[in-house]
Design a protein around this motif. Structure first.
Motif, PDB file in Angstrom:
ATOM      1  N   LYS A 126     -13.388   1.709  -5.947  1.00 20.86           N
ATOM      2  CA  LYS A 126     -13.396   1.798  -4.424  1.00 20.86           C
ATOM      3  C   LYS A 126     -11.775   1.789  -4.041  1.00 20.86           C
ATOM      4  N   SER A 127     -11.701   2.512  -3.178  1.00 22.02           N
ATOM      5  CA  SER A 127     -10.212   2.973  -2.676  1.00 22.02           C
ATOM      6  C   SER A 127      -9.598   1.404  -2.025  1.00 22.02           C
ATOM      7  N   VAL A 128      -8.332   1.222  -2.436  1.00 22.42           N
ATOM      8  CA  VAL A 128      -7.806   0.102  -1.610  1.00 22.42           C
ATOM      9  C   VAL A 128      -6.373   0.824  -0.806  1.00 22.42           C
ATOM     10  N   GLU A 129      -6.270   1.948  -0.864  1.00 21.34           N
ATOM     11  CA  GLU A 129      -5.281   2.555   0.037  1.00 21.34           C
ATOM     12  C   GLU A 129      -5.514   2.401   1.663  1.00 21.34           C
ATOM     13  N   TRP A 165      -2.869  -3.098   6.396  1.00 26.65           N
ATOM     14  CA  TRP A 165      -2.040  -4.327   6.267  1.00 26.65           C
ATOM     15  C   TRP A 165      -0.464  -4.041   7.001  1.00 26.65           C
ATOM     16  N   LEU A 166      -0.172  -2.960   6.824  1.00 29.54           N
ATOM     17  CA  LEU A 166       1.259  -2.568   7.399  1.00 29.54           C
ATOM     18  C   LEU A 166       0.947  -2.130   8.771  1.00 29.54           C
ATOM     19  N   LYS A 167      -0.170  -1.317   9.360  1.00 32.37           N
ATOM     20  CA  LYS A 167      -0.537  -0.887  10.607  1.00 32.37           C
ATOM     21  C   LYS A 167      -0.395  -2.296  11.633  1.00 32.37           C
ATOM     22  N   GLN A 227      -7.948   1.139  -9.161  1.00 35.81           N
ATOM     23  CA  GLN A 227      -7.139   0.542  -8.066  1.00 35.81           C
ATOM     24  C   GLN A 227      -5.716   0.304  -8.377  1.00 35.81           C
ATOM     25  N   ALA A 228      -5.760  -0.071  -9.576  1.00 36.09           N
ATOM     26  CA  ALA A 228      -4.017  -0.754 -10.013  1.00 36.09           C
ATOM     27  C   ALA A 228      -3.200   0.649  -9.956  1.00 36.09           C
ATOM     28  N   LEU A 229      -3.595   1.912 -10.271  1.00 33.78           N
ATOM     29  CA  LEU A 229      -2.785   3.008 -10.110  1.00 33.78           C
ATOM     30  C   LEU A 229      -2.654   3.357  -8.597  1.00 33.78           C
ATOM     31  N   GLN A 230      -3.864   3.198  -7.812  1.00 36.49           N
ATOM     32  CA  GLN A 230      -3.792   3.439  -6.288  1.00 36.49           C
ATOM     33  C   GLN A 230      -2.506   2.422  -5.684  1.00 36.49           C
ATOM     34  N   VAL A 231      -2.225   1.217  -6.204  1.00 38.08           N
ATOM     35  CA  VAL A 231      -1.533   0.368  -5.415  1.00 38.08           C
ATOM     36  C   VAL A 231       0.145   0.739  -5.883  1.00 38.08           C
ATOM     37  N   SER A 232       0.043   1.020  -7.311  1.00 44.13           N
ATOM     38  CA  SER A 232       1.450   1.619  -8.194  1.00 44.13           C
ATOM     39  C   SER A 232       1.661   2.886  -7.141  1.00 44.13           C
ATOM     40  N   GLU A 233       0.860   3.809  -7.017  1.00 46.67           N
ATOM     41  CA  GLU A 233       1.296   5.200  -6.601  1.00 46.67           C
ATOM     42  C   GLU A 233       1.399   4.840  -4.908  1.00 46.67           C
ATOM     43  N   TRP A 234       0.924   4.045  -4.223  1.00 46.71           N
ATOM     44  CA  TRP A 234       1.053   3.834  -2.974  1.00 46.71           C
ATOM     45  C   TRP A 234       2.569   3.144  -2.760  1.00 46.71           C
ATOM     46  N   MET A 235       2.911   2.249  -3.649  1.00 45.33           N
ATOM     47  CA  MET A 235       4.257   1.664  -3.536  1.00 45.33           C
ATOM     48  C   MET A 235       5.219   2.519  -3.877  1.00 45.33           C
ATOM     49  N   ASN A 236       5.123   3.516  -4.705  1.00 46.82           N
ATOM     50  CA  ASN A 236       6.123   4.580  -5.188  1.00 46.82           C
ATOM     51  C   ASN A 236       6.263   5.606  -3.815  1.00 46.82           C
ATOM     52  N   LYS A 237       5.273   5.981  -3.226  1.00 53.66           N
ATOM     53  CA  LYS A 237       5.074   7.000  -2.213  1.00 53.66           C
ATOM     54  C   LYS A 237       5.767   6.385  -0.767  1.00 53.66           C
ATOM     55  N   LYS A 238       5.753   5.083  -0.678  1.00 58.82           N
ATOM     56  CA  LYS A 238       6.116   4.506   0.439  1.00 58.82           C
ATOM     57  C   LYS A 238       7.733   4.187   0.308  1.00 58.82           C
ATOM     58  N   GLY A 239       8.040   4.209  -0.984  1.00 60.23           N
ATOM     59  CA  GLY A 239       9.528   3.908  -1.243  1.00 60.23           C
ATOM     60  C   GLY A 239       9.762   2.613  -1.064  1.00 60.23           C
ATOM     61  N   LEU A 240       8.958   1.666  -1.322  1.00 59.87           N
ATOM     62  CA  LEU A 240       9.174   0.216  -1.181  1.00 59.87           C
ATOM     63  C   LEU A 240      10.250  -0.353  -2.135  1.00 59.87           C
ATOM     64  N   CYS A 241      10.319   0.410  -3.340  1.00 54.37           N
ATOM     65  CA  CYS A 241      11.423  -0.289  -4.113  1.00 54.37           C
ATOM     66  C   CYS A 241      11.850   1.125  -5.074  1.00 54.37           C
ATOM     67  N   ALA A 242      12.885   0.936  -5.748  1.00 46.37           N
ATOM     68  CA  ALA A 242      13.307   2.216  -6.483  1.00 46.37           C
ATOM     69  C   ALA A 242      12.845   1.728  -7.958  1.00 46.37           C
TER      70      ALA A 242
END
Length: 496
Positions: A45-48, A54-56, A81-96
């Motif tokens: 199940k998608s967590v994105e 949450w951000l909205k 789901q873990a990959l979705q969180v990791s990719e979302w975090m990377n896409k949003k540029g939340l940290c280098a």
């Protein structure tokens, strides 16, 4: 008990932290991002959407919390789901992303999408991110998917870059050879490791010990164990001795097995239910009821709360020992434990009853579960049906098979035992009512293709009761089942 799993479990525990026997619970009733994502049951199940929502709503997103969520999802094997969180975090540029974050994402890509995608991700990394961490993660992807040539080629690159200086790298290659059945190559990797001044760790020795054991080279196994025991940097653990004990049991060396089991118990962490479970299983293999019960008592005191996995191991051990009365006591403990319902647990006792010819008790237990609104499976009912058939109690087999067929769900893997179905069809044709035969055939043909035996049962039942069979013969033709000599013999019953 799966001792290959025992061999590898400690590796993942060392890399990702010891797995807790309890799921994390928020100590205060405050909504957190974790509390939104954690209950999303299905691993796929998608967590994105939850992250975006949450951000909205203007909520803060902390990198540390996202990292903890990824860590927890990985522990629970919810890799997508873990990959979705990791990719979302990377896409949003939340940290280098550091090489460590890249290594985690690369590992998840390999698990979810395969080594080709992981390889592509690695190739697109900047040079400064291609460190021992990311090289190691890609090696692990190759090993996990048993890509021998790619693994060895990648290892060579790591050596040239000076990234093969830790035990983990060599352990991966030893895992590769273990998983591909090339156990004879494992000691050579261990030897090369030492020649390159890389100190073996617990897992290095354990996988080498396992390979000697699989090859029935007990002398080599004992030599590796003695060497391991003499290493000042090694803290001996319970599972190494458990692996050794397992091979001694297989070799029929009972005294040596017991000695290894005693050493294993001395190394147990008092709260390690997994360790107790393995020892219980091994003592059951030795036929030692007293030790099985003793360790179960110790486990209950040490672990305070015992989970379904503990009950499964204990019940399997007691059934193996033919101690069904003791198994019934443990089953009652489980029923009053407050643990969630798991059919596998009573099913162990049901299988024990069937093996001992106590099919009435097996049926009674299934009926009792259904009366309580608990889930049962067609496989369990089908097994009881087979047991009744073997005892010549075809009517009881028929009733149990009806229950099995009523629980059938398409694409869930269960198919009725053809021998049992045939026996019941023969009985229905000779002794059953037309209604019973019709209903049974209708249920069976939902699970397996219709065949001549089904029609023969229907024909015999109808003819015995003086019913016309013209329409039945038309249905038979429509199903493209041709009449044979037996069909003609049955039809001849009409005029006799």
């Amino acid at each position: 008990m799966n001792f290959t799993k025992l061999l590898f479990n400690s590796k993942s525990q060392a890399q990702y932290g010891v797995l807790s026997r309890f799921y994390y619970t928020n100590r205060v009733n405050k909504a957190t991002l974790y509390s939104r994502i954690s209950p999303l049951g299905s691993p796929n199940k998608s967590v994105e959407a939850e992250l975006e929502d949450w951000l909205k709503h203007g909520k803060n997103v902390r990198v540390a919390e996202l990292q903890r969520i990824i860590h927890d999802l990985r522990k629970r094997k919810r890799f997508t789901q873990a990959l979705q969180v990791s990719e979302w975090m990377n896409k949003k540029g939340l940290c280098a992303f550091s090489p460590i974050e890249h290594a985690v994402q690369l590992d998840l890509i390999g698990k979810v999408r395969g080594f080709d995608s992981a390889e592509s991700y690695f190739n697109n990394l900047k040079d400064q991110d291609k460190t021992d961490k990311t090289y190691g993660a890609l090696l692990n992807c190759y090993v996990r998917q048993r890509q021998t040539d790619k693994s060895l080629s990648h290892l060579q690159k790591m050596k040239e870059l000076g990234f093969a200086s830790k035990a983990l790298t060599y352990n991966d290659i030893m895992c590769l050879y273990t998983n591909t059945g090339q156990h004879e190559k494992v000691p050579d990797v261990m030897r090369e490791m030492k020649e390159n001044n890389v100190s073996p760790d617990n897992f290095s020795y354990r996988i080498c010990i396992n390979s000697f054991g699989v090859m029935s080279n007990l002398e080599g196994m004992e030599g590796s164990l003695a060497e391991m025991e003499n290493q000042p940097n090694i803290n001996m653990d319970w599972n190494t001795y458990a692996v050794v004990a397992n091979f001694y049991i297989k070799a029929g060396l009972t005294e040596k097995a017991i000695d290894a089991l005693k050493k294993s118990e001395q190394k147990l962490d008092n709260k390690d239910g997994t360790g107790y479970n393995h020892l219980i299983s091994l003592y059951a293999s030795l036929g030692d009821k007293a030790e099985v019960l003793r360790l179960w008592g110790l486990e209950k005191v040490a672990c305070k709360r015992y989970i379904n996995k503990d009950f499964i191991t204990m019940l399997q051990s007691l059934v193996k020992l033919d101690e069904l009365e003791e198994a019934e006591k443990v089953l009652k403990e489980w029923e009053s434990s407050g643990n969630c319902y798991d059919l596998r647990i009573p099913n162990i006792v049901i299988v024990g009853y069937i093996r001992k010819g106590l099919h009435e008790k097996a049926e009674s237990m299934l009926e009792n579960l259904m009366e309580k609104g608990k889930h049962t499976t067609p496989n369990s009912w089908g097994s009881v049906a087979a047991s009744y058939l073997d005892k010549g109690q075809v009517k009881k087999a028929f009733e149990c098979m009806k229950a099995a067929l009523s629980l059938f769900v398409q694409d869930k893997g269960w198919k009725p035992n053809l021998r049992v179905v045939t026996g019941i069809l023969d009985w229905l044709g000779d002794e059953g009512s037309v209604r019973d035969a019709e209903e049974f055939v209708e249920s069976v043909r939902r699970t397996i293709p219709v065949d001549r035996k089904m029609y023969h049962a229907l024909l015999k039942a109808n003819i015995r009761h003086g019913e016309r069979v013209d329409k039945l013969l038309d249905r038979m033709k429509a199903d493209k089942i041709q009449e044979d000599e037996e069909t003609k013999t049955i039809l001849a019953m009409k005029s006799s």
